[in-house]
Design a protein around this motif. Structure first.
Motif, PDB file in Angstrom:
ATOM      1  N   GLY A  14      80.626   0.089  22.755  1.00  0.00           N
ATOM      2  CA  GLY A  14      81.789  -0.992  23.225  1.00  0.00           C
ATOM      3  C   GLY A  14      81.779  -2.181  22.260  1.00  0.00           C
ATOM      4  N   LEU A  15      80.672  -2.476  21.228  1.00  0.00           N
ATOM      5  CA  LEU A  15      80.744  -3.471  20.638  1.00  0.00           C
ATOM      6  C   LEU A  15      81.453  -3.200  19.186  1.00  0.00           C
ATOM      7  N   SER A  16      82.224  -4.153  18.647  1.00  0.00           N
ATOM      8  CA  SER A  16      83.055  -3.952  17.495  1.00  0.00           C
ATOM      9  C   SER A  16      82.177  -4.115  16.454  1.00  0.00           C
ATOM     10  N   ALA A  17      82.676  -3.565  15.148  1.00  0.00           N
ATOM     11  CA  ALA A  17      81.846  -3.786  13.873  1.00  0.00           C
ATOM     12  C   ALA A  17      81.873  -5.537  13.604  1.00  0.00           C
ATOM     13  N   GLY A  18      82.827  -6.025  13.862  1.00  0.00           N
ATOM     14  CA  GLY A  18      82.921  -7.534  13.725  1.00  0.00           C
ATOM     15  C   GLY A  18      81.769  -8.156  14.618  1.00  0.00           C
ATOM     16  N   GLU A  19      81.705  -7.832  16.052  1.00  0.00           N
ATOM     17  CA  GLU A  19      80.952  -8.355  16.686  1.00  0.00           C
ATOM     18  C   GLU A  19      79.241  -8.114  16.261  1.00  0.00           C
ATOM     19  N   ASP A 144      67.146  -3.067  13.529  1.00  0.00           N
ATOM     20  CA  ASP A 144      67.082  -1.884  12.593  1.00  0.00           C
ATOM     21  C   ASP A 144      68.134  -2.130  11.610  1.00  0.00           C
ATOM     22  N   ALA A 145      69.346  -2.456  11.961  1.00  0.00           N
ATOM     23  CA  ALA A 145      70.552  -2.605  11.297  1.00  0.00           C
ATOM     24  C   ALA A 145      70.373  -3.986  10.247  1.00  0.00           C
ATOM     25  N   LEU A 146      69.661  -4.732  10.920  1.00  0.00           N
ATOM     26  CA  LEU A 146      69.333  -6.067  10.051  1.00  0.00           C
ATOM     27  C   LEU A 146      68.471  -5.860   8.860  1.00  0.00           C
ATOM     28  N   ALA A 147      67.455  -4.894   9.193  1.00  0.00           N
ATOM     29  CA  ALA A 147      66.588  -4.538   8.247  1.00  0.00           C
ATOM     30  C   ALA A 147      67.071  -3.500   7.160  1.00  0.00           C
ATOM     31  N   ILE A 148      67.980  -2.611   7.432  1.00  0.00           N
ATOM     32  CA  ILE A 148      68.610  -1.882   6.634  1.00  0.00           C
ATOM     33  C   ILE A 148      69.640  -2.677   5.706  1.00  0.00           C
ATOM     34  N   ARG A 149      70.252  -3.369   6.478  1.00  0.00           N
ATOM     35  CA  ARG A 149      71.244  -4.432   5.634  1.00  0.00           C
ATOM     36  C   ARG A 149      70.655  -5.357   4.617  1.00  0.00           C
ATOM     37  N   ARG A 150      69.332  -5.991   5.068  1.00  0.00           N
ATOM     38  CA  ARG A 150      68.817  -6.905   4.157  1.00  0.00           C
ATOM     39  C   ARG A 150      68.164  -6.125   2.835  1.00  0.00           C
ATOM     40  N   ARG A 151      67.789  -4.792   3.025  1.00  0.00           N
ATOM     41  CA  ARG A 151      67.204  -4.239   1.884  1.00  0.00           C
ATOM     42  C   ARG A 151      68.368  -3.547   1.140  1.00  0.00           C
ATOM     43  N   LEU A 152      69.306  -2.722   1.685  1.00  0.00           N
ATOM     44  CA  LEU A 152      70.227  -2.285   1.100  1.00  0.00           C
ATOM     45  C   LEU A 152      71.578  -2.744   0.679  1.00  0.00           C
ATOM     46  N   GLY A 153      71.571  -4.050   1.500  1.00  0.00           N
ATOM     47  CA  GLY A 153      72.943  -4.711   1.216  1.00  0.00           C
ATOM     48  C   GLY A 153      74.328  -4.260   2.029  1.00  0.00           C
ATOM     49  N   ARG A 154      73.969  -3.058   2.633  1.00  0.00           N
ATOM     50  CA  ARG A 154      75.064  -2.596   3.509  1.00  0.00           C
ATOM     51  C   ARG A 154      74.613  -1.308   4.502  1.00  0.00           C
ATOM     52  N   LEU A 155      75.433  -1.219   5.348  1.00  0.00           N
ATOM     53  CA  LEU A 155      75.159   0.100   6.381  1.00  0.00           C
ATOM     54  C   LEU A 155      76.299   1.118   5.984  1.00  0.00           C
ATOM     55  N   GLU A 156      77.433   0.684   5.676  1.00  0.00           N
ATOM     56  CA  GLU A 156      78.524   1.697   5.721  1.00  0.00           C
ATOM     57  C   GLU A 156      78.389   2.650   4.528  1.00  0.00           C
ATOM     58  N   GLY A 157      78.587   4.065   4.740  1.00  0.00           N
ATOM     59  CA  GLY A 157      78.346   5.065   3.842  1.00  0.00           C
ATOM     60  C   GLY A 157      77.012   5.580   4.017  1.00  0.00           C
ATOM     61  N   LEU A 158      76.022   4.923   4.399  1.00  0.00           N
ATOM     62  CA  LEU A 158      74.559   5.370   4.415  1.00  0.00           C
ATOM     63  C   LEU A 158      74.309   6.600   5.183  1.00  0.00           C
ATOM     64  N   LEU A 179      75.236   2.322  14.302  1.00  0.00           N
ATOM     65  CA  LEU A 179      75.549   3.104  13.011  1.00  0.00           C
ATOM     66  C   LEU A 179      77.046   3.513  12.773  1.00  0.00           C
ATOM     67  N   ASN A 180      77.372   4.135  13.826  1.00  0.00           N
ATOM     68  CA  ASN A 180      78.699   4.701  13.745  1.00  0.00           C
ATOM     69  C   ASN A 180      79.666   3.633  13.679  1.00  0.00           C
ATOM     70  N   ALA A 181      79.697   2.500  14.448  1.00  0.00           N
ATOM     71  CA  ALA A 181      80.524   1.585  14.511  1.00  0.00           C
ATOM     72  C   ALA A 181      80.566   1.039  13.051  1.00  0.00           C
ATOM     73  N   MET A 182      79.329   0.959  12.360  1.00  0.00           N
ATOM     74  CA  MET A 182      79.473   0.436  10.988  1.00  0.00           C
ATOM     75  C   MET A 182      79.953   1.214   9.838  1.00  0.00           C
ATOM     76  N   GLY A 183      80.002   2.356  10.309  1.00  0.00           N
ATOM     77  CA  GLY A 183      80.571   3.424   9.090  1.00  0.00           C
ATOM     78  C   GLY A 183      79.656   4.384   8.536  1.00  0.00           C
ATOM     79  N   ALA A 184      78.324   4.126   8.970  1.00  0.00           N
ATOM     80  CA  ALA A 184      77.172   5.248   8.488  1.00  0.00           C
ATOM     81  C   ALA A 184      77.349   6.427   9.066  1.00  0.00           C
ATOM     82  N   HIS A 185      76.732   7.432   8.319  1.00  0.00           N
ATOM     83  CA  HIS A 185      76.756   8.845   8.808  1.00  0.00           C
ATOM     84  C   HIS A 185      75.341   9.019   9.379  1.00  0.00           C
ATOM     85  N   VAL A 186      75.442   9.542  10.891  1.00  0.00           N
ATOM     86  CA  VAL A 186      74.238   9.648  11.508  1.00  0.00           C
ATOM     87  C   VAL A 186      73.923  11.193  11.643  1.00  0.00           C
ATOM     88  N   ARG A 187      72.450  11.190  11.298  1.00  0.00           N
ATOM     89  CA  ARG A 187      72.088  12.722  11.683  1.00  0.00           C
ATOM     90  C   ARG A 187      71.104  12.688  12.838  1.00  0.00           C
TER      91      ARG A 187
END
Ligand code: NCD
Length: 314
Positions: A14-19, A144-158, A179-187
């Motif tokens: 229920g949280l948006s990408a902006g939030e 987890d998202a912060l860790a990824i974003r700081r290392r790879l600069g983005r979440l989208e498309g990962l 991860l879905n809200a931020m546009g990553a591909h989740v397996r």
């Protein structure tokens, strides 16, 4: 966006990408504060935060405690042994009692999914979910998202492969939503016995082998085999589980060449992850996750107590 429009943090769903980005951006600034000599601020001076934990925890409890103290709040930790019979009653009674003491934030961990929501309906302060049953663990997904974003600069498309005991994991559920809200591909990668039925409805790709699940992944997130939540046999043996699903360099070889490794802890070395991989200081983000957890919790405590501090309704 500058305001977090929710009274509580009960889940990521229920949280948006902006939030989500608002929390992560603010957390970035708290990473700097935590690394500086002046790590403590007075932002929550005179405010009271209670950590109410009905389930065991080492890192999450310490992390919330440290976060609240770094913001200058008064912190009380309450570890409550939950009786399986009187759970509902105990929970509401405890909430009402604490509510009468004028808290500013209540951080709750409970073994039952939905218990934290129930409690949030009974109190006047902000409620933060520190893990409820199999349901959600929102601050873990945010860190987890912060860790990824700081290392790879983005979440989208990962491509993010979440592997192991998905069935019992609130960490997996919160991460899938985020991860879905931020546009990553989740397996999700697990034997069928460790996957909830209809998991693909959450918008994930399902894999039953590490070979297909890890192929070209940017991030490999391992989960603990949560034996304490299992009644009965979910895997034939630990040895066999490690052989098919334990992360080692051989299985990791099909992922992207510099794929990063994550684990929310506590780790079972030799069960879901090989020690060498876990301790790979170039590719393992496990200790980054712990560090960033404090910053994320500072950000969330800051945002959720703002309405009260600024004298407005949430
Ligand atoms: C997790 C939890 O309790 O949900 N740990 C954590 O908070 N870092 C995962 C687990 O217990 O395996």
């Amino acid at each position: 966006m500058t305001r977090f429009p929710h009274r509580h943090l009960l889940g990521i769903e229920g949280l948006s990408a902006g939030e989500i980005s608002l929390v992560l951006d603010l957390a970035d600034s708290y990473v700097e504060q935590s690394r500086s000599r002046e790590r403590k601020s007075q932002l929550l001076d005179g405010r009271t935060v209670v950590n109410l934990f009905f389930e065991n925890s080492t890192r999450t409890l310490t992390s919330f405690e440290l976060a609240a103290k770094r913001l200058g709040a008064d912190v009380i930790n309450m570890a409550v042994q939950s009786s399986s019979v009187k759970k509902g009653e105990t929970l509401i009674d405890t909430a009402m009692t604490l509510n009468a003491m004028h808290l500013d934030a209540l951080v709750v961990r409970h073994a039952e999914s939905g218990a934290v929501k129930l409690l949030s309906d009974k109190v006047n302060c902000a409620v933060l979910n520190a893990g409820d049953g199999h349901h959600e663990h929102p601050t873990q997904a945010l860190l987890d998202a912060l860790a990824i974003r700081r290392r790879l600069g983005r979440l989208e498309g990962l491509v993010v492969a979440i592997c192991g005991d998905i069935l019992h994991s609130r960490v997996a559920r919160s991460n899938i939503h985020l991860l879905n809200a931020m546009g990553a591909h989740v397996r999700v990668v697990a034997p069928p016995t460790l996957l909830p039925s209809a998991i693909e409805r959450l918008g994930v790709e399902v894999h039953h082998t590490m070979k297909s699940g890890l192929k070209d992944a940017d991030i490999v997130m391992m989960l603990r085999l949560q034996s304490e939540r299992m009644s009965g046999q979910y895997v034939p043996s630990i040895r066999e589980y490690f052989y098919f699903f334990g992360l080692d360099y051989e299985k990791l070889a099909v992922a992207k060449p510099n794929a990063l490794i994550m684990h929310p802890g506590p780790m079972n070395r030799g069960v879901e992850i090989d020690s060498e991989v876990a301790d790979d200081f170039k590719r393992s983000m496990i200790l980054d996750q712990v560090e960033l957890g404090v910053a994320v919790r500072m950000a969330v405590l800051d945002l959720l107590t703002r309405p009260a501090r600024e004298g407005r309704a949430a």
